[in-house]
Design a protein around this motif. Structure first.
Motif, PDB file in Angstrom:
ATOM      1  N   VAL A 292       0.837  -1.213   0.000  1.00 32.53           N
ATOM      2  CA  VAL A 292       0.000   0.000   0.000  1.00 32.53           C
ATOM      3  C   VAL A 292       0.869   1.260   0.000  1.00 32.53           C
ATOM      4  CG1 VAL A 292      -1.800   1.283   1.200  1.00 32.53           C
ATOM      5  CG2 VAL A 292      -1.917  -1.202   1.116  1.00 32.53           C
ATOM      6  N   PRO A 293       1.810   1.411   0.949  1.00 22.96           N
ATOM      7  CA  PRO A 293       2.696   2.581   0.897  1.00 22.96           C
ATOM      8  C   PRO A 293       3.520   2.629  -0.398  1.00 22.96           C
ATOM      9  CG  PRO A 293       2.824   1.535   3.037  1.00 22.96           C
ATOM     10  CD  PRO A 293       2.063   0.600   2.146  1.00 22.96           C
ATOM     11  N   ALA A 294       3.884   1.455  -0.932  1.00 16.12           N
ATOM     12  CA  ALA A 294       4.660   1.413  -2.177  1.00 16.12           C
ATOM     13  C   ALA A 294       3.875   2.047  -3.321  1.00 16.12           C
ATOM     14  CB  ALA A 294       5.022  -0.030  -2.523  1.00 16.12           C
ATOM     15  N   ALA A 295       2.584   1.715  -3.405  1.00 15.47           N
ATOM     16  CA  ALA A 295       1.732   2.291  -4.452  1.00 15.47           C
ATOM     17  C   ALA A 295       1.635   3.806  -4.309  1.00 15.47           C
ATOM     18  CB  ALA A 295       0.335   1.666  -4.395  1.00 15.47           C
ATOM     19  N   ILE A 296       1.445   4.267  -3.090  1.00 12.75           N
ATOM     20  CA  ILE A 296       1.312   5.703  -2.822  1.00 12.75           C
ATOM     21  C   ILE A 296       2.628   6.432  -3.102  1.00 12.75           C
ATOM     22  CG2 ILE A 296       0.863   7.412  -1.011  1.00 12.75           C
ATOM     23  CD1 ILE A 296      -0.945   5.295   0.322  1.00 12.75           C
ATOM     24  N   LEU A 297       3.734   5.784  -2.783  1.00 12.45           N
ATOM     25  CA  LEU A 297       5.057   6.390  -2.957  1.00 12.45           C
ATOM     26  C   LEU A 297       5.461   6.480  -4.430  1.00 12.45           C
ATOM     27  CD1 LEU A 297       7.632   7.413  -1.445  1.00 12.45           C
ATOM     28  CD2 LEU A 297       8.458   5.051  -1.521  1.00 12.45           C
ATOM     29  N   ILE A 298       5.170   5.434  -5.216  1.00  7.95           N
ATOM     30  CA  ILE A 298       5.658   5.349  -6.593  1.00  7.95           C
ATOM     31  C   ILE A 298       4.754   6.058  -7.599  1.00  7.95           C
ATOM     32  CG2 ILE A 298       6.227   3.726  -8.455  1.00  7.95           C
ATOM     33  CD1 ILE A 298       6.919   1.682  -6.241  1.00  7.95           C
ATOM     34  N   ALA A 299       3.442   6.005  -7.402  1.00  4.10           N
ATOM     35  CA  ALA A 299       2.474   6.516  -8.386  1.00  4.10           C
ATOM     36  C   ALA A 299       2.776   7.931  -8.901  1.00  4.10           C
ATOM     37  CB  ALA A 299       1.064   6.448  -7.809  1.00  4.10           C
ATOM     38  N   PRO A 300       3.141   8.888  -8.048  1.00  5.96           N
ATOM     39  CA  PRO A 300       3.383  10.248  -8.555  1.00  5.96           C
ATOM     40  C   PRO A 300       4.578  10.361  -9.494  1.00  5.96           C
ATOM     41  CG  PRO A 300       2.998  10.272  -6.184  1.00  5.96           C
ATOM     42  CD  PRO A 300       3.203   8.842  -6.580  1.00  5.96           C
TER      43      PRO A 300
END
Length: 367
Positions: A292-300
């Motif tokens: 979950v944090p990985a998705a939030i961190l990488i998406a931008p």
């Protein structure tokens, strides 16, 4: 001092998460925004609800029913793993594990000599993680990516059906490694359930689900549900695993602080430029800070939405912290079998790495 030592050494995962959170404060500014309070509140409500169901005998009732519908130990494990896989699509992976793991553990308590007990628990967690990837609301990372990239429903299901097909195939193969053994005949009567109390607790459970699915504000309905359940049975409030909640809070703090490191942000911008790099990179990051944090961190920092979607969902496999749902499953198993923590972690890691390898090979031909 002895009590303090026991407090921290009794749950090393909790202590490690606290240590990492404290270290992370040297790299970033602490903010309450880093903590996903919805996850914390929902976990608290669900844990209290499951404790009430357990005390009422509902878990034992469903365990006995599951045994009756199973011809042997392989079909028993297969049935509950498939149930975990399907229910997680709608209930989310966290809820599926919180609901079904206690039922499974209640079942195997009845058969001390049963083989593949730990393997079955691990498969239940794997199935919940994989099944939850099919719908946008099945897990937090999907909900975030669906919203962030403004995905159409058709596009989302074109991507998720690939995960559904491959997950089903790999799970069916894994069932072949479960030894078939005859289930001993039960000599105990299936307990009768207090229908009025069951209906009451089910209504409270429905209220909690409305908060989870954002049908009602979680910060209103979850506290109301917790208050009602506390008044209903005050003793159960003292039996909850508050260290699990603490582990999640410290984990969120650490990720929020490390995400502020400029060097890390610069590295992500450079690395996540192609579909292959994004897929493998998001899996790697998930192993360290969870998916979950990985998705939030990488998406931008990337426009490779499809590869990121596949990567963070597959990335829930692997280490015990690759998905927060893994932590829930581990803590529940440890609660029932406190002396088998090392055995569980060893088998969990081994099985997850095998599944992860299969997915890596599968997607290597698609990307």
């Amino acid at each position: 001092m002895k009590r303090l030592y026991t407090f921290f050494t009794d749950d090393l995962l909790f202590s490690l998460s606290l240590l990492v959170a404290l270290i992370s404060c040297a790299f970033g500014r602490f903010s309450l925004d880093s903590i996903d309070f919805k996850v914390i509140f929902c976990l608290l409500g669900l844990m209290l609800l499951v404790k009430n169901f357990e005390k009422l005998g509902i878990l034992t009732y469903f365990a006995d029913k599951m045994i009756d519908y199973s011809a042997n130990t392989r079909s028993l494990i297969r049935n509950i793993v498939i149930l975990s896989f399907i229910s997680s699509m709608i209930l989310t992976n966290d809820v599926a594990i919180l609901t079904l793991m206690p039922i499974y553990l209640t079942i195997i308590k009845k058969f001390p000599e049963m083989e593949n007990k730990v393997f079955g628990a691990v498969l239940l967690i794997v199935a919940a993680n994989l099944g939850s990837s099919f719908f946008p609301f099945g897990n937090p990372q999907n909900l975030f990516l669906f919203s962030y990239y403004s995905l159409s429903t058709l596009i989302f299901f074109k991507w998720s059906i690939v995960l559904l097909f491959s997950s089903t195939l790999f799970l069916l193969i894994s069932f072949l490694f479960i030894k078939k053994s005859v289930i001993p005949t039960q000599h105990t009567l299936i307990p009768t359930i207090n229908k009025k109390k069951t209906v009451f607790l089910s209504m409270i459970g429905g209220l909690i689900l409305l908060g989870i699915f954002n049908a009602l504000p979680y910060y209103i309905v979850i506290p109301i549900a917790v208050i009602i359940l506390t008044v209903y049975d005050k003793e159960l409030l003292t039996q909850l695993d508050y260290k699990l909640l603490g582990t999640f809070i410290f984990f969120f703090i650490a990720v929020g602080n490390f995400a502020q490191v400029e060097l890390l942000s610069s590295f992500i911008k450079v690395q996540f430029t192609t579909s292959t790099r994004t897929f493998f990179g998001s899996i790697l990051v998930s192993q360290i800070i969870s998916n979950v944090p990985a998705a939030i961190l990488i998406a931008p920092f990337t426009d490779q939405a499809q590869a990121l979607f596949w990567g963070v969902n597959v990335g829930g496999l692997g280490t015990i912290i690759a998905s927060l749902a893994n932590l829930i499953g581990f803590k529940l198993y440890k609660e029932y079998y406190p002396t088998q923590s090392k055995t569980f972690l060893w088998q969990f890691t081994a099985v997850n790495l095998v599944f992860l390898l299969f997915f890596l090979l599968f997607f290597a031909f698609i990307l």
